[in-house]
Design a protein around this motif. Structure first.
Motif, PDB file in Angstrom:
ATOM      1  N   LEU A   1       1.057  -1.104  -0.022  1.00 32.32           N
ATOM      2  CA  LEU A   1      -0.006  -0.079   0.097  1.00 32.32           C
ATOM      3  C   LEU A   1       0.917   1.262   0.005  1.00 32.32           C
ATOM      4  N   SER A   2       2.016   1.123   0.618  1.00 29.45           N
ATOM      5  CA  SER A   2       2.788   2.152   0.713  1.00 29.45           C
ATOM      6  C   SER A   2       3.357   2.673  -0.622  1.00 29.45           C
ATOM      7  N   MET A   3       3.585   1.748  -1.297  1.00 29.41           N
ATOM      8  CA  MET A   3       4.353   1.758  -2.723  1.00 29.41           C
ATOM      9  C   MET A   3       3.375   2.191  -3.821  1.00 29.41           C
ATOM     10  N   SER A   4       2.065   1.922  -3.435  1.00 30.20           N
ATOM     11  CA  SER A   4       0.970   1.940  -4.400  1.00 30.20           C
ATOM     12  C   SER A   4       1.015   3.332  -4.981  1.00 30.20           C
ATOM     13  N   PHE A   5       1.219   4.429  -4.258  1.00 23.36           N
ATOM     14  CA  PHE A   5       1.088   5.982  -4.833  1.00 23.36           C
ATOM     15  C   PHE A   5       2.188   5.893  -5.797  1.00 23.36           C
ATOM     16  N   GLN A   6       3.333   5.594  -5.532  1.00 27.66           N
ATOM     17  CA  GLN A   6       4.446   5.786  -6.616  1.00 27.66           C
ATOM     18  C   GLN A   6       4.346   4.925  -7.629  1.00 27.66           C
ATOM     19  N   SER A   7       3.684   3.841  -7.780  1.00 27.52           N
ATOM     20  CA  SER A   7       3.468   2.988  -9.050  1.00 27.52           C
ATOM     21  C   SER A   7       2.252   3.596  -9.945  1.00 27.52           C
ATOM     22  N   LEU A   8       1.165   4.185  -9.128  1.00 28.81           N
ATOM     23  CA  LEU A   8      -0.117   4.588 -10.023  1.00 28.81           C
ATOM     24  C   LEU A   8       0.049   5.967 -10.436  1.00 28.81           C
ATOM     25  N   SER A   9       1.082   6.732  -9.580  1.00 32.40           N
ATOM     26  CA  SER A   9       1.189   8.180  -9.904  1.00 32.40           C
ATOM     27  C   SER A   9       1.391   8.876 -11.422  1.00 32.40           C
ATOM     28  N   PRO A  10       2.485   7.876 -11.977  1.00 34.96           N
ATOM     29  CA  PRO A  10       2.685   8.216 -13.455  1.00 34.96           C
ATOM     30  C   PRO A  10       1.552   8.266 -14.366  1.00 34.96           C
ATOM     31  N   PHE A  11       0.666   6.942 -14.129  1.00 34.25           N
ATOM     32  CA  PHE A  11      -0.583   6.925 -15.044  1.00 34.25           C
ATOM     33  C   PHE A  11      -1.426   7.989 -14.548  1.00 34.25           C
ATOM     34  N   VAL A  12      -1.495   8.449 -13.611  1.00 38.20           N
ATOM     35  CA  VAL A  12      -2.366   9.848 -13.145  1.00 38.20           C
ATOM     36  C   VAL A  12      -2.047  10.874 -14.133  1.00 38.20           C
TER      37      VAL A  12
END
Length: 299
Positions: free
Chosen positions: A273-284
């Motif tokens: 969960l703590s790494m999910s933001f870093q994984s999804l942010s480029p696609f956002v």
């Protein structure tokens, strides 16, 4: 051999790592290309480059050790390696937060009304980007300097008073007198507060803009959204995503710290969960930043 739940966690961690690295790498190359070509160069691009770079670093220094930890390859680093990896993880996590906060503040300044006060700030803001990024590195490296002191290798995980961190362990009792967790929490709270204030301000500006152009949309069906508004929505979505994943991972972290249990599925779920933001942010950013897609396709 891994248990079924460990296999599922490892697969999820691997997928998240690959998606995150590819997404951040692709977006980083696109922004670098746009920045070097000078095609519609924006003052926010250096912040976005820094944001993507820190996210990629966190995925590397957090994702790889977690995958090896799930595989039970816990002794691939020694005591010094544990201290170094944990320190880099903590620094990159703080840089990711501060970069998101800087994006919110800068975009709030960009869409502010063109008054004498805001015009002066808009003129000076681009010159402060690089100094701010440098200060963030210095601050995060200094505030996390305690981490290597209380982190030890996996061989010491079973000692009483130590909290298991997957491939390393944390001396909980040793760090309590200095209360470094409190100082780190205050530091994070300041940036979250800045992000929240700038996000609320941007929502207010967007609402006012919507009210002002309401009649245009009724009379002109082909009216398009300005790049500034698109970028603002992108930053707001990023901030919301960050808060969402931080909130969801919070209970897992509290559970681990409260019960000081040995390594379990709760730790790895918290790590995912703590790494999910870093994984999804480029696609956002890719889905909402039409400017970078258009400028990249032109060449």
């Amino acid at each position: 051999t891994m248990f079924p739940q460990e296999k599922v966690l490892w697969i999820f961690c691997l997928i998240q790592f690959i998606i995150g690295i590819l997404g951040n790498g692709l977006l980083f190359c696109m922004y670098i290309f746009n920045f070097r070509s000078g095609y519609r160069k924006r003052s926010i691009d250096p912040i976005l480059l820094h944001f993507i770079f820190t996210n990629a670093l966190l995925l590397l220094f957090r994702g790889i050790p977690e995958m090896l930890g799930i595989k039970k390859w816990e002794y691939f680093v020694n005591d010094i390696g544990c201290k170094f990896m944990s320190y880099l993880q903590s620094v990159c996590r703080g840089l990711s937060l501060s970069s998101t906060s800087l994006l919110s503040v800068f975009q709030a300044i960009t869409i502010s009304p063109t008054t004498l006060f805001w015009s002066k700030i808009k003129t000076k803001a681009p010159k402060c980007v690089l100094p701010c990024c440098l200060l963030y590195w210095i601050f995060n490296m200094l505030i996390d300097v305690f981490v290597p002191i209380y982190i030890t290798g996996p061989k010491n995980r079973t000692i009483k008073g130590r909290l298991s961190l997957g491939f390393c362990s944390l001396n909980v009792n040793g760090m309590r007198p200095l209360k470094p967790v409190i100082w780190k929490s205050v530091y994070n709270f300041v940036f979250v507060g800045i992000m929240a204030c700038s996000s609320v301000y941007m929502v207010f500006i967007l609402y006012r803009h919507h009210q002002q152009v309401k009649h245009i949309h009724h009379t002109n069906l082909t009216s398009s959204v300005s790049p500034e508004i698109q970028a603002t929505r992108s930053i707001l979505l990023l901030a919301s995503t960050f808060v969402c994943f931080s909130t969801v991972s919070g209970p897992f972290i509290i559970y681990i710290e409260s019960f000081q249990k040995t390594i379990s599925w709760t730790y790895y779920v918290s790590a995912l969960l703590s790494m999910s933001f870093q994984s999804l942010s480029p696609f956002v950013l890719l889905s909402s930043d039409i400017h970078i897609l258009k400028s990249f396709c032109v060449f």
